[in-house]
Scaffold this motif. Structure first.
Motif, PDB file in Angstrom:
ATOM      1  N   LEU A 128      84.326  28.961 136.790  1.00  0.00           N
ATOM      2  CA  LEU A 128      84.273  27.510 136.549  1.00  0.00           C
ATOM      3  C   LEU A 128      83.195  27.177 135.531  1.00  0.00           C
ATOM      4  O   LEU A 128      83.397  26.366 134.616  1.00  0.00           O
ATOM      5  CB  LEU A 128      83.960  26.789 137.867  1.00  0.00           C
ATOM      6  CG  LEU A 128      85.107  26.210 138.672  1.00  0.00           C
ATOM      7  CD1 LEU A 128      84.593  25.714 140.018  1.00  0.00           C
ATOM      8  CD2 LEU A 128      85.747  25.069 137.919  1.00  0.00           C
ATOM      9  N   ASN A 129      82.035  27.760 135.708  1.00  0.00           N
ATOM     10  CA  ASN A 129      80.899  27.565 134.809  1.00  0.00           C
ATOM     11  C   ASN A 129      81.313  27.827 133.362  1.00  0.00           C
ATOM     12  O   ASN A 129      81.045  27.030 132.447  1.00  0.00           O
ATOM     13  CB  ASN A 129      79.785  28.511 135.249  1.00  0.00           C
ATOM     14  CG  ASN A 129      78.501  28.386 134.451  1.00  0.00           C
ATOM     15  OD1 ASN A 129      77.492  28.957 134.819  1.00  0.00           O
ATOM     16  ND2 ASN A 129      78.496  27.674 133.344  1.00  0.00           N
ATOM     17  N   LYS A 130      82.009  28.950 133.159  1.00  0.00           N
ATOM     18  CA  LYS A 130      82.413  29.333 131.808  1.00  0.00           C
ATOM     19  C   LYS A 130      83.462  28.382 131.250  1.00  0.00           C
ATOM     20  O   LYS A 130      83.389  27.949 130.087  1.00  0.00           O
ATOM     21  CB  LYS A 130      82.961  30.761 131.822  1.00  0.00           C
ATOM     22  CG  LYS A 130      83.316  31.299 130.445  1.00  0.00           C
ATOM     23  CD  LYS A 130      82.085  31.396 129.544  1.00  0.00           C
ATOM     24  CE  LYS A 130      82.456  31.968 128.190  1.00  0.00           C
ATOM     25  NZ  LYS A 130      81.266  32.009 127.286  1.00  0.00           N
ATOM     26  N   LEU A 131      84.440  28.001 132.053  1.00  0.00           N
ATOM     27  CA  LEU A 131      85.514  27.131 131.581  1.00  0.00           C
ATOM     28  C   LEU A 131      84.998  25.733 131.240  1.00  0.00           C
ATOM     29  O   LEU A 131      85.452  25.116 130.272  1.00  0.00           O
ATOM     30  CB  LEU A 131      86.612  27.033 132.640  1.00  0.00           C
ATOM     31  CG  LEU A 131      87.497  28.275 132.813  1.00  0.00           C
ATOM     32  CD1 LEU A 131      88.317  28.171 134.085  1.00  0.00           C
ATOM     33  CD2 LEU A 131      88.405  28.462 131.598  1.00  0.00           C
ATOM     34  N   LEU A 132      84.044  25.233 132.004  1.00  0.00           N
ATOM     35  CA  LEU A 132      83.496  23.895 131.757  1.00  0.00           C
ATOM     36  C   LEU A 132      82.459  23.883 130.645  1.00  0.00           C
ATOM     37  O   LEU A 132      82.118  22.817 130.128  1.00  0.00           O
ATOM     38  CB  LEU A 132      82.879  23.340 133.046  1.00  0.00           C
ATOM     39  CG  LEU A 132      83.848  23.062 134.202  1.00  0.00           C
ATOM     40  CD1 LEU A 132      83.084  22.649 135.454  1.00  0.00           C
ATOM     41  CD2 LEU A 132      84.859  21.991 133.829  1.00  0.00           C
ATOM     42  N   GLY A 133      81.932  25.046 130.305  1.00  0.00           N
ATOM     43  CA  GLY A 133      80.937  25.115 129.241  1.00  0.00           C
ATOM     44  C   GLY A 133      79.550  24.703 129.669  1.00  0.00           C
ATOM     45  O   GLY A 133      78.747  24.248 128.849  1.00  0.00           O
ATOM     46  N   LEU A 134      79.234  24.864 130.956  1.00  0.00           N
ATOM     47  CA  LEU A 134      77.904  24.498 131.449  1.00  0.00           C
ATOM     48  C   LEU A 134      76.905  25.621 131.170  1.00  0.00           C
ATOM     49  O   LEU A 134      77.288  26.785 131.000  1.00  0.00           O
ATOM     50  CB  LEU A 134      77.962  24.222 132.957  1.00  0.00           C
ATOM     51  CG  LEU A 134      78.908  23.106 133.406  1.00  0.00           C
ATOM     52  CD1 LEU A 134      78.889  22.981 134.926  1.00  0.00           C
ATOM     53  CD2 LEU A 134      78.532  21.776 132.757  1.00  0.00           C
TER      54      LEU A 134
END
Length: 563
Positions: A128-134
């Protein structure tokens, strides 16, 4: 550039760690500087059942939940099957590679390879972190902070799983359709409605809370309980709701600012105590977190179905005020006001919330508390006339309230009708005087009513009117209708009793069409306004399926209703 706004829904079965991953992600989003509105939906089962945690996140301020989904995070097959059709054409689904779905919008990951089942949520968080760009460090630090001082081997296990899953995601050409536009970090708190109610009560001087656990009110008392030792509070879990309200009345009688927190079924048991507080003129704050009824109803869903119950609860006639916060900030400030008014007018005061607002997390600017006043308890013994009369007849209806045992004066209190000095009486002339004395306090409460907030065009074609937690959806629906070329406005009530027609009648009369919006089946607030103003308000949008009102729901009903 990235998305300015995104609606993420994380779904799974109770026990899969859904709330853990959702809470860590929400905290990380707030720390990163985003705004959000959370809507939690969970079944009333101890184990199992389909649960969801929806996060509407934006680079700018937002105030309402949404229905359309941009990003579905599926922890089980059921989530995919139930929510696939709700996703926008440019949306995305994240799921385990074991789940069946041929949708081109899917990102499938080998979560079983990353971790054993009980740690799978950490792997989901990393992808999720990677997909959202956080920022990876912000998210991982939030993960460590969330679990606190657990065993070092657990922290290390989380780190390994997070790193492995994040490296897998970094090594693939993943779609960027749900990547968020970057924002500058801001100093925000992450609070839900119940936490803000607890903090507001503490800031106003609360010292005692009695409760019996009942969804969705319980977390108010648990938040107070967590702060009890540090702030000198007493939080008592009673054997039932009858005991809870009587404990709170007893504490207040002794001079301690007190409250109870419950839901509809629990409040039904408290009603006799409400009348006791009315007759003895004992201050008490009563928070009722609404859920669908009758009886047990849908105990983990939301509704605005208890308004008329709260308005008329208690036998006999005595003054009251009812607040219904529309935002997390108002949960804080109106709880403060309610507790202070209870003491000032020596009467039960109510605050109505509901499951949606109770569980809805938002990014909130820190409250400026240094200049806030706390409630002032009781009267000074030096300022009372002698002989002391607890129920002295006054122009305002408010009598000097001395605290028992705190002075040389005798404080006499009676739940029967009583004389000015507090002794029981059946003198019918005195009865008239005492009823009128108690009711004179209504004038003071009316003078301090929080007026409704009007937003939008003057003399609109359509005026949406609502109260409590539905206000955010109404404001956004009105704004959307305005973009379509209509003159629209929204009128939002954060206090629903007393109603002062001079504060809002001109708005109703100046609109071509007034549309009442409520989360109940019988238009309870509409009936109250009609009774107080004499107006007929036939156009209504009502929702009572257990879900919160959204802008899409309002506009859909508006278009199909022929208003």
């Amino acid at each position: 550039m990235g998305r300015q706004e995104l609606h993420v829904l994380i779904g799974g079965e109770a026990g899969q760690g859904l709330v853990t991953i959702a809470m860590i992600l929400t905290k990380a989003l707030v720390r990163s500087g985003y705004y959000l509105v959370v809507n939690q939906s969970y079944q009333s089962r101890i184990r199992g059942g389909h649960n969801t945690f929806a996060i509407r996140v934006s680079t700018g301020e937002i105030i309402a939940p949404r229905q359309r989904l941009d990003f579905l995070v599926a922890l089980n097959q059921e989530t995919v099957d139930w929510h696939r059709t709700e996703i926008t054409p440019d949306g995305l689904i994240l799921l385990d590679e074991r789940f069946a779905d041929a949708d081109q919008r899917c990102v499938k990951a080998p979560f079983k390879q990353f971790a054993e089942e009980k740690f799978a949520n950490v792997a989901y968080l990393a992808v999720l972190n990677k997909l959202l760009g956080l920022d990876e460090q912000v998210v991982f630090q939030t993960l460590e902070d969330y679990f606190g001082a657990k065993k070092p081997e657990v922290t290390e296990k989380n780190r390994q799983i997070f790193s492995t899953a994040y490296e897998w995601a970094s090594g693939r050409n993943l779609p960027e359709t749900v990547r968020l536009a970057p924002v500058a970090p801001q100093e925000h708190l992450m609070l839900n409605g119940n936490e803000a109610i607890a903090l507001g009560a503490i800031s106003a001087g609360l010292k005692f809370c009695a409760f019996y656990p009942m969804t969705p009110a319980t977390s108010i008392s648990l938040t107070l309980q967590a702060a009890a030792d540090d702030l000198g509070l007493v939080v008592e879990q009673a054997e039932d709701e009858i005991a809870a309200i009587n404990m709170a009345i007893g504490a207040s009688y002794a001079g301690v600012p007190a409250m109870v927190a419950t839901s509809g079924g629990g409040f039904a048991l408290m009603v006799e105590g409400v009348s006791l507080a009315g007759m003895t003129e004992t201050p008490i704050l009563i928070v009722v977190a609404q859920r669908p009824g009758p009886a047990t109803g849908l105990p983990t869903r939301t509704e605005q179905g208890d308004l008329e119950f709260i308005l008329h609860a208690g036998h006999g006639e005595f003054p009251r005020a009812i607040f219904a916060p529309t935002t997390i900030e108002e949960c804080f400030h109106l709880t403060r006001k309610a507790l202070i008014l209870a003491e000032k007018y020596q009467s039960p005061i109510f605050l109505l919330t509901d499951q949606f607002l109770a569980d809805s997390y938002r990014a909130v600017a820190p409250f400026e508390i240094d200049a806030l006043d706390a409630t002032s308890v009781g009267s000074s013994p030096e300022e009372v006339s002698l002989p002391y009369q607890r129920y002295a007849l006054t122009d305002s209806g408010v009598s000097p309230r001395l605290l028992p045992g705190q002075s040389t004066h005798l404080v006499v209190c009676d739940s029967d009708e009583h004389t000015s000095d507090g002794h029981i009486t059946e003198d019918l002339t005195v009865r008239i005087l005492m009823v009128e004395k108690r009711l004179r306090k209504s004038a003071g409460l009316r003078a301090e009513v929080t007026p409704p907030e009007y937003q939008g065009d003057n003399r609109p074609e359509v005026l949406f009117v609502t109260w409590g937690s539905s206000c955010g959806a109404v404001v956004e629906a009105a704004a959307e209708l305005r973009l379509r070329g209509h003159r629209t406005a929204a009128l939002c009530f954060a206090q629903v009793w007393p109603l002062i027609p001079d504060q809002f009648l001109s708005y109703l009369q100046g609109a071509d069409n007034v549309v009442m919006v409520e989360g109940n089946a019988t238009a309870q607030f509409t009936r109250m306004i009609c009774r107080e103003t004499g107006l007929d308000l036939p156009h209504r949008i009502l929702r009572y399926d257990g879900l919160p009102i959204t802008p899409e729901y309002i506009l859909g009903q508006f278009q199909s209703g022929g208003f």
